[in-house]
Design a protein around this motif. Structure first.
Motif, mmCIF file in Angstrom:
data_model
loop_
_atom_site.group_PDB
_atom_site.id
_atom_site.type_symbol
_atom_site.label_atom_id
_atom_site.label_comp_id
_atom_site.label_asym_id
_atom_site.label_seq_id
_atom_site.Cartn_x
_atom_site.Cartn_y
_atom_site.Cartn_z
ATOM 1 N N TRP A 164 34.479 8.489 26.846
ATOM 2 C CA TRP A 164 34.720 9.792 26.221
ATOM 3 C C TRP A 164 34.256 9.763 24.776
ATOM 4 N N ASN A 165 33.362 10.663 24.445
ATOM 5 C CA ASN A 165 32.849 10.759 23.073
ATOM 6 C C ASN A 165 33.784 11.661 22.277
ATOM 7 N N THR A 166 34.618 11.047 21.426
ATOM 8 C CA THR A 166 35.672 11.809 20.756
ATOM 9 C C THR A 166 35.126 12.756 19.694
ATOM 10 N N ARG A 167 34.296 12.235 18.795
ATOM 11 C CA ARG A 167 33.801 13.033 17.668
ATOM 12 C C ARG A 167 34.978 13.696 16.959
ATOM 13 N N ASN A 168 35.060 15.012 17.052
ATOM 14 C CA ASN A 168 36.159 15.720 16.390
ATOM 15 C C ASN A 168 37.277 16.073 17.367
ATOM 16 N N GLU A 169 37.198 15.546 18.563
ATOM 17 C CA GLU A 169 38.191 15.872 19.576
ATOM 18 C C GLU A 169 39.052 14.653 19.894
ATOM 19 N N GLY A 170 40.242 14.916 20.433
ATOM 20 C CA GLY A 170 41.122 13.829 20.829
ATOM 21 C C GLY A 170 40.778 13.328 22.225
ATOM 22 N N LEU A 171 41.423 12.257 22.635
ATOM 23 C CA LEU A 171 41.208 11.699 23.960
ATOM 24 C C LEU A 171 42.081 12.420 24.979
ATOM 25 N N PRO A 172 41.624 12.498 26.219
ATOM 26 C CA PRO A 172 42.399 13.179 27.259
ATOM 27 C C PRO A 172 43.543 12.298 27.768
ATOM 28 N N THR A 173 44.512 12.936 28.365
ATOM 29 C CA THR A 173 45.585 12.243 29.064
ATOM 30 C C THR A 173 45.365 12.425 30.556
ATOM 31 N N VAL A 174 45.175 11.332 31.275
ATOM 32 C CA VAL A 174 44.967 11.421 32.725
ATOM 33 C C VAL A 174 46.325 11.579 33.386
ATOM 34 N N ASP A 175 46.558 12.728 33.995
ATOM 35 C CA ASP A 175 47.860 13.046 34.579
ATOM 36 C C ASP A 175 47.968 12.669 36.057
ATOM 37 N N LYS A 176 46.900 12.945 36.809
ATOM 38 C CA LYS A 176 46.914 12.677 38.250
ATOM 39 C C LYS A 176 45.532 12.254 38.696
ATOM 40 N N MET A 177 45.491 11.629 39.879
ATOM 41 C CA MET A 177 44.192 11.213 40.397
ATOM 42 C C MET A 177 44.235 11.149 41.919
ATOM 43 N N TYR A 178 43.174 11.691 42.544
ATOM 44 C CA TYR A 178 43.007 11.595 43.991
ATOM 45 C C TYR A 178 41.762 10.770 44.296
ATOM 46 N N GLN A 179 41.899 9.843 45.204
ATOM 47 C CA GLN A 179 40.722 9.134 45.701
ATOM 48 C C GLN A 179 40.096 9.982 46.799
ATOM 49 N N VAL A 180 38.792 10.131 46.765
ATOM 50 C CA VAL A 180 38.085 10.917 47.783
ATOM 51 C C VAL A 180 37.630 9.971 48.890
ATOM 52 N N LEU A 181 38.118 10.211 50.085
ATOM 53 C CA LEU A 181 37.704 9.423 51.246
ATOM 54 C C LEU A 181 36.518 10.131 51.877
ATOM 55 N N VAL A 182 35.347 9.647 51.556
ATOM 56 C CA VAL A 182 34.093 10.293 51.962
ATOM 57 C C VAL A 182 33.854 10.091 53.459
#
Length: 334
Positions: A181-199
Motif C-alpha cells: 500500500w502506497n501511503t503518501r498522504n493517506e493512512g493504511l487500511p484495516t483489513v476487517d474480513k477475508m474470503y478465500q475464493v475456491l476457483v
C-alpha cells in the motif's frame, strides 16, 4: 348442549370485527368455533416446519384430531412444496419490500428466514437456504432439490470460504496488501474480513494450460476493485446476483464478466483485464452504493511473461481471463 351452542354463536357475533382472525401460517385445525370453545382443537399455534417443509398442523396432537389422522402426523409426501419465484423483483419474505438480489430475496438472512417459517422449501443438503429452480436433482434425497450454493458446489462452481483473522492465509494476504500500500498522504487500511475464493476446477485447468503457452512465466499478486452493489461481507460468504455488481460478477465468472455484463474492461492497452500491483491504486476504483461498512477488492493471481515489466505505479494488463484467477476477497476500511 343446544344452549351452549347458542351461547357460543352469540358470543362470536358480539365479538364482530374485534375477534382476531386465524393467521395464514397458523395451525389449520380448529376453524370450527364450537370445537375451539370446547378446547378440542388448536387454531392458535404456528404450523410445524420440518426441514423447510410446512405442515398444515402445529403438532402430532392436532394432526391426530383430523378425520383419518388419529395419532398420525401429516405425511411429508402430501406437503405442498414451494419454490422460489426468481422473476420477483422484491424480496419474497412476507412483509419485506426490498429489491430481490439473492435467490428471490433481499439477502441470505431473509432467504433463511423464509425457509424457517415454511414460506419456501429448504435445500435437501444444508436445510437452510431456499431451493433453487435451476438446481439439479441431488442424489439420495427425498425431493432432489438443492439451493444455489449447494448446487454450485455440486457443479464445481465458484465458492467462498471465510477466513478467521488468526488464519495463516489471512495474515499473509493482509501483510502483502499493507506492505504494497502506497501511503503518501493517506493512512493504511484495516483489513476487517477475508474470503478465500475456491476457483472452479475447469478455470484452474485453463489457467495452468495458459501458463504452459509462455516460455518463461511467473505468477504475481495483483489487486482488482470495481463497483459493488451488495452488502458483501455483512451476511456471510455469498455472492449477489445483481448484474451491475462488479465484484460479484468478476468472482463468479472468473473474470469473464464484469459489471453490467460487460465482457471486458477498456484501457490504454485495449480490451482486456486491468489490475494493479499496488492495492492503493486499485482502491481508487472501489465504488460502493450500499450500506456496507466495508470497501472491497479482490487479491488476484496473475501469470505473466518473465520478461514483462510490472510497474508498481501502473496497471497490469492481460488480454485473456485464462491468465488471471481470483484468490481472495478482502473487505477493509480506511
Amino acid at each position: 348442549m343446544a344452549a351452549i351452542v347458542r351461547n357460543v354463536v352469540n358470543w362470536s357475533a358480539q365479538q364482530g370485527h374485534s375477534s382476531p382472525q386465524i393467521q395464514r401460517d397458523m395451525c389449520e385445525v380448529g376453524v370450527n368455533i364450537f370445537l375451539r370453545f370446547m378446547n378440542k382443537v388448536c387454531g392458535k399455534k404456528p404450523k410445524f416446519v420440518e426441514r423447510g417443509h410446512k405442515h398444515p398442523y402445529c403438532s402430532r396432537t392436532c394432526a391426530g384430531k383430523t378425520p383419518g389422522g388419529i395419532g398420525k402426523a401429516p405425511s411429508p409426501t402430501t406437503t405442498k412444496h414451494l419454490t422460489v419465484n426468481t422473476a420477483s423483483k422484491t424480496c419474497l419474505l412476507a412483509g419485506c419490500n426490498y429489491d430481490a438480489v439473492f435467490q428471490g430475496f433481499c439477502d441470505p438472512v431473509h432467504a433463511m428466514e423464509a425457509v424457517k417459517q415454511g414460506q419456501i422449501d429448504g435445500c435437501d443438503k444444508c436445510h437452510d437456504q431456499p431451493v433453487s429452480t435451476n438446481a439439479r436433482p441431488s442424489r439420495g434425497s427425498s425431493t432432489g432439490k438443492l439451493c444455489a450454493g449447494c448446487d454450485r458446489a455440486l457443479r464445481g462452481g465458484t465458492q467462498l470460504k471465510e477466513l478467521g483473522s488468526r488464519d495463516s492465509k489471512f495474515r499473509e494476504v493482509r501483510k502483502q496488501l499493507i506492505g504494497k500500500w502506497n501511503t503518501r498522504n493517506e493512512g493504511l487500511p484495516t483489513v476487517d474480513k477475508m474470503y478465500q475464493v475456491l476457483v472452479p476446477r475447469d478455470q484452474l485447468s485453463r489457467y495452468a494450460s495458459y501458463r504452459k503457452t509462455l516460455t518463461n512465466s511467473r505468477e504475481i499478486r495483483t489487486y482488482h476493485a470495481s463497483l459493488m452493489l451488495c452488502d458483501l461481507g455483512t451476511k456471510g460468504p455469498f455472492l449477489c446476483e445483481r448484474k451491475g455488481c462488479g465484484i460479484c460478477s468478476v468472482v463468479r465468472s472468473s473474470f469473464k464478466t464484469f459489471a453490467f455484463e460487460e465482457e471486458y474492461e477498456q484501457g490504454r492497452f485495449g480490451q482486456g483485464i486491468y489490475t494493479f500491483v499496488s492495492p492503493s491504486l486499485a482502491d481508487k476504483e472501489a465504488t460502493t452504493s450500499t450500506t456496507s461498512p466495508y470497501r472491497v477488492m479482490i487479491a488476484c493471481d496473475v501469470v505473466v511473461s518473465a520478461e514483462q515489466e510490472v510497474p508498481d505505479d501502473d496497471s497490469v494488463f492481460v488480454a485473456s481471463s485464462d491468465a488471471i484467477n481470483s484468490a481472495y476477497i478482502v473487505m477493509y476500511s480506511m
